[in-house]
Scaffold this motif. Structure first.
Motif, PDB file in Angstrom:
ATOM      1  N   TYR A   9      17.478   9.089   8.129  1.00  0.00           N
ATOM      2  CA  TYR A   9      16.178   9.195   7.475  1.00  0.00           C
ATOM      3  C   TYR A   9      15.280  10.147   8.255  1.00  0.00           C
ATOM      4  N   GLU A  10      14.598  11.030   7.541  1.00  0.00           N
ATOM      5  CA  GLU A  10      13.656  11.976   8.140  1.00  0.00           C
ATOM      6  C   GLU A  10      12.256  11.705   7.601  1.00  0.00           C
ATOM      7  N   PRO A  11      11.223  11.766   8.458  1.00  0.00           N
ATOM      8  CA  PRO A  11       9.852  11.513   7.999  1.00  0.00           C
ATOM      9  C   PRO A  11       9.427  12.479   6.899  1.00  0.00           C
ATOM     10  N   SER A  12       8.511  12.014   6.051  1.00  0.00           N
ATOM     11  CA  SER A  12       8.065  12.804   4.898  1.00  0.00           C
ATOM     12  C   SER A  12       6.563  12.649   4.716  1.00  0.00           C
ATOM     13  N   ALA A  13       5.863  13.768   4.554  1.00  0.00           N
ATOM     14  CA  ALA A  13       4.426  13.730   4.295  1.00  0.00           C
ATOM     15  C   ALA A  13       4.140  13.038   2.967  1.00  0.00           C
ATOM     16  N   GLY A  14       5.036  13.213   1.994  1.00  0.00           N
ATOM     17  CA  GLY A  14       4.857  12.565   0.705  1.00  0.00           C
ATOM     18  C   GLY A  14       4.959  11.056   0.801  1.00  0.00           C
ATOM     19  N   VAL A  15       5.888  10.570   1.628  1.00  0.00           N
ATOM     20  CA  VAL A  15       6.025   9.131   1.834  1.00  0.00           C
ATOM     21  C   VAL A  15       4.789   8.581   2.541  1.00  0.00           C
ATOM     22  N   GLU A  16       4.282   9.338   3.514  1.00  0.00           N
ATOM     23  CA  GLU A  16       3.064   8.891   4.198  1.00  0.00           C
ATOM     24  C   GLU A  16       1.900   8.793   3.216  1.00  0.00           C
ATOM     25  N   ALA A  17       1.816   9.731   2.290  1.00  0.00           N
ATOM     26  CA  ALA A  17       0.746   9.690   1.292  1.00  0.00           C
ATOM     27  C   ALA A  17       0.872   8.457   0.398  1.00  0.00           C
ATOM     28  N   ALA A  18       2.102   8.100   0.057  1.00  0.00           N
ATOM     29  CA  ALA A  18       2.316   6.920  -0.777  1.00  0.00           C
ATOM     30  C   ALA A  18       1.889   5.650  -0.045  1.00  0.00           C
ATOM     31  N   TRP A  19       2.265   5.531   1.202  1.00  0.00           N
ATOM     32  CA  TRP A  19       1.854   4.357   1.972  1.00  0.00           C
ATOM     33  C   TRP A  19       0.346   4.342   2.210  1.00  0.00           C
ATOM     34  N   THR A  20      -0.247   5.529   2.384  1.00  0.00           N
ATOM     35  CA  THR A  20      -1.707   5.599   2.561  1.00  0.00           C
ATOM     36  C   THR A  20      -2.417   5.054   1.329  1.00  0.00           C
ATOM     37  N   ALA A  21      -1.859   5.347   0.151  1.00  0.00           N
ATOM     38  CA  ALA A  21      -2.429   4.799  -1.083  1.00  0.00           C
ATOM     39  C   ALA A  21      -2.317   3.280  -1.112  1.00  0.00           C
ATOM     40  N   VAL A  22      -1.226   2.755  -0.574  1.00  0.00           N
ATOM     41  CA  VAL A  22      -1.070   1.301  -0.501  1.00  0.00           C
ATOM     42  C   VAL A  22      -2.146   0.707   0.405  1.00  0.00           C
ATOM     43  N   TYR A  23      -2.394   1.338   1.550  1.00  0.00           N
ATOM     44  CA  TYR A  23      -3.368   0.819   2.508  1.00  0.00           C
ATOM     45  C   TYR A  23      -4.803   0.961   2.016  1.00  0.00           C
ATOM     46  N   ALA A  24      -5.016   1.778   1.009  1.00  0.00           N
ATOM     47  CA  ALA A  24      -6.368   1.912   0.448  1.00  0.00           C
ATOM     48  C   ALA A  24      -6.814   0.626  -0.239  1.00  0.00           C
ATOM     49  N   ASP A  25      -5.861  -0.224  -0.578  1.00  0.00           N
ATOM     50  CA  ASP A  25      -6.165  -1.515  -1.200  1.00  0.00           C
ATOM     51  C   ASP A  25      -5.583  -2.607  -0.311  1.00  0.00           C
ATOM     52  N   ASP A  26      -6.350  -3.029   0.685  1.00  0.00           N
ATOM     53  CA  ASP A  26      -5.829  -3.991   1.662  1.00  0.00           C
ATOM     54  C   ASP A  26      -6.244  -5.428   1.350  1.00  0.00           C
ATOM     55  N   LYS A  27      -6.492  -5.700   0.079  1.00  0.00           N
ATOM     56  CA  LYS A  27      -6.812  -7.073  -0.306  1.00  0.00           C
ATOM     57  C   LYS A  27      -5.577  -7.959  -0.121  1.00  0.00           C
ATOM     58  N   PRO A  28      -5.782  -9.233   0.233  1.00  0.00           N
ATOM     59  CA  PRO A  28      -4.645 -10.146   0.464  1.00  0.00           C
ATOM     60  C   PRO A  28      -3.686 -10.239  -0.721  1.00  0.00           C
ATOM     61  N   GLY A  29      -4.184  -9.999  -1.940  1.00  0.00           N
ATOM     62  CA  GLY A  29      -3.325 -10.117  -3.109  1.00  0.00           C
ATOM     63  C   GLY A  29      -2.447  -8.914  -3.375  1.00  0.00           C
ATOM     64  N   ASN A  30      -2.603  -7.860  -2.593  1.00  0.00           N
ATOM     65  CA  ASN A  30      -1.794  -6.653  -2.793  1.00  0.00           C
ATOM     66  C   ASN A  30      -0.438  -6.845  -2.115  1.00  0.00           C
ATOM     67  N   ASP A  31       0.585  -7.152  -2.898  1.00  0.00           N
ATOM     68  CA  ASP A  31       1.888  -7.454  -2.303  1.00  0.00           C
ATOM     69  C   ASP A  31       2.511  -6.253  -1.615  1.00  0.00           C
ATOM     70  N   LEU A  32       2.164  -5.043  -2.036  1.00  0.00           N
ATOM     71  CA  LEU A  32       2.712  -3.856  -1.372  1.00  0.00           C
ATOM     72  C   LEU A  32       2.095  -3.674   0.013  1.00  0.00           C
ATOM     73  N   PHE A  33       0.811  -4.010   0.136  1.00  0.00           N
ATOM     74  CA  PHE A  33       0.176  -3.974   1.449  1.00  0.00           C
ATOM     75  C   PHE A  33       0.812  -5.008   2.376  1.00  0.00           C
ATOM     76  N   LEU A  34       1.054  -6.202   1.847  1.00  0.00           N
ATOM     77  CA  LEU A  34       1.720  -7.238   2.644  1.00  0.00           C
ATOM     78  C   LEU A  34       3.118  -6.789   3.052  1.00  0.00           C
ATOM     79  N   LEU A  35       3.803  -6.092   2.149  1.00  0.00           N
ATOM     80  CA  LEU A  35       5.140  -5.579   2.457  1.00  0.00           C
ATOM     81  C   LEU A  35       5.072  -4.553   3.580  1.00  0.00           C
ATOM     82  N   ALA A  36       4.103  -3.645   3.509  1.00  0.00           N
ATOM     83  CA  ALA A  36       3.959  -2.622   4.546  1.00  0.00           C
ATOM     84  C   ALA A  36       3.770  -3.252   5.915  1.00  0.00           C
ATOM     85  N   GLU A  37       2.908  -4.259   5.999  1.00  0.00           N
ATOM     86  CA  GLU A  37       2.655  -4.906   7.273  1.00  0.00           C
ATOM     87  C   GLU A  37       3.868  -5.712   7.749  1.00  0.00           C
TER      88      GLU A  37
END
Length: 301
Positions: A215-243
């Motif tokens: 696996y090689e790092p990707s700016a596009g993947v970082e952008a996708a995860w950044t969008a996930v972190y923009a909504d850090d409410k407890p109900g955001n299951d993708l944010f919980l997954l990231a953490e």
């Protein structure tokens, strides 16, 4: 009216589980609450967990007492590698099935196993270089680098390399198992594919690719995860997954650093038994981020 089986198993009506529970209750009553002390053969505990076999596997080759600790620590780690792998694979499969709650549960369990795995380095924490030197020659070219259990973990983390199967080519079953893990999406790949299905901008080359490649790092993947972190409410299951993934990654890094320190303490900068340059190899591995975009995005959010 209850069936005959159900009438015989009042604690859990119907089925074999109820019969077993009733049997345990009868034994406890017959023993007046005391444990059973008489068995005609091995105790059921020894047979169930293979204790005789397990203890028979500790065969030091020297008279140095520290060698026993080294062997036991190695065997404990191998057992825990297997447990962590099972839980990471279950989490990966849950993600592929769009079951985020299930994946989160398996990741939490994996972290518990990783904590025990990391703590197992404590079994070797007091080993001195003189003690290690007294038995080191006895294991020849043996090296943790040759652990296929650990290699499966690295493959699941995305550190793929077909060359790493080569040491196991004489073990056909093991080589096939490693090839299977190599050729399938890893844990992080499954998470990125889930993000893509949820409509996040994961690049197409991270959704379908040659899974045998590192696996090689990707700016596009970082952008996708950044969008996930923009909504850090407890109900955001993708944010919980990231953490949860970061919890896994952090524990992997701790494992690598503890390995590095253990080697530095017991043998310094001497060459490794398996042919590597020892500390240099381990240092490079310890510096490699697991799930890299989950770390790099923290510099910009």
């Amino acid at each position: 009216m209850l069936s005959t089986t159900a009438q015989q198993c009042p604690f859990v009506p119907g089925g074999e589980a109820g019969g077993a529970e009733a049997g345990r209750a009868r034994r406890a009553e017959s023993n007046e609450g005391q444990p059973t002390l008489s068995f005609e053969k091995n105790t059921p505990y020894v047979d169930y967990a293979g204790i005789d076999t397990l203890l028979g596997l500790q065969r030091p080759r020297t008279a140095e007492p520290a060698e026993s600790a080294f062997i036991i620590a190695t065997q404990v780690m191998e057992l825990l590698f297997s447990l962590v792998r099972e839980r990471w694979e279950a989490a990966r499969d849950a993600l592929e099935a769009d079951d985020v709650p299930g994946a989160l549960a398996w990741l939490r369990r994996a972290c518990n196993a990783q904590d025990v795995l990391n703590d197992s380095w404590g079994l070797l924490a007091d080993m001195t270089p003189t003690e290690f030197n007294r038995f080191r020659d006895s294991f020849g070219e043996a090296s943790g680098f040759q652990s296929y259990g650990y290699r499966k973990l690295e493959f699941l983390l995305g550190n793929k390399s077909a060359a790493m199967i080569r040491p196991h080519k004489a073990m056909a079953g093991v080589a096939n198992e490693l090839a299977d893990v190599l050729e399938r999406p890893g844990l992080y790949d499954a998470a990125l594919r889930l993000l893509h299905r949820r409509g996040l901008p994961v690049p197409a080359d991270r959704v379908e690719r040659d899974w045998t490649q590192d696996y090689e790092p990707s700016a596009g993947v970082e952008a996708a995860w950044t969008a996930v972190y923009a909504d850090d409410k407890p109900g955001n299951d993708l944010f919980l997954l990231a953490e949860a993934l970061l919890d896994v990654a952090e524990r992997v890094t701790r494992w690598r650093h503890r390995h590095l320190v253990a080697v530095k303490r017991t043998m310094g900068a001497k060459p490794g038994s398996g042919g590597s340059n020892g500390l240099t190899w381990l240092s490079r591995n310890a510096e490699q981020d697991v799930f890299p975009e989950l770390w790099s995005l923290r510099s910009s959010v």
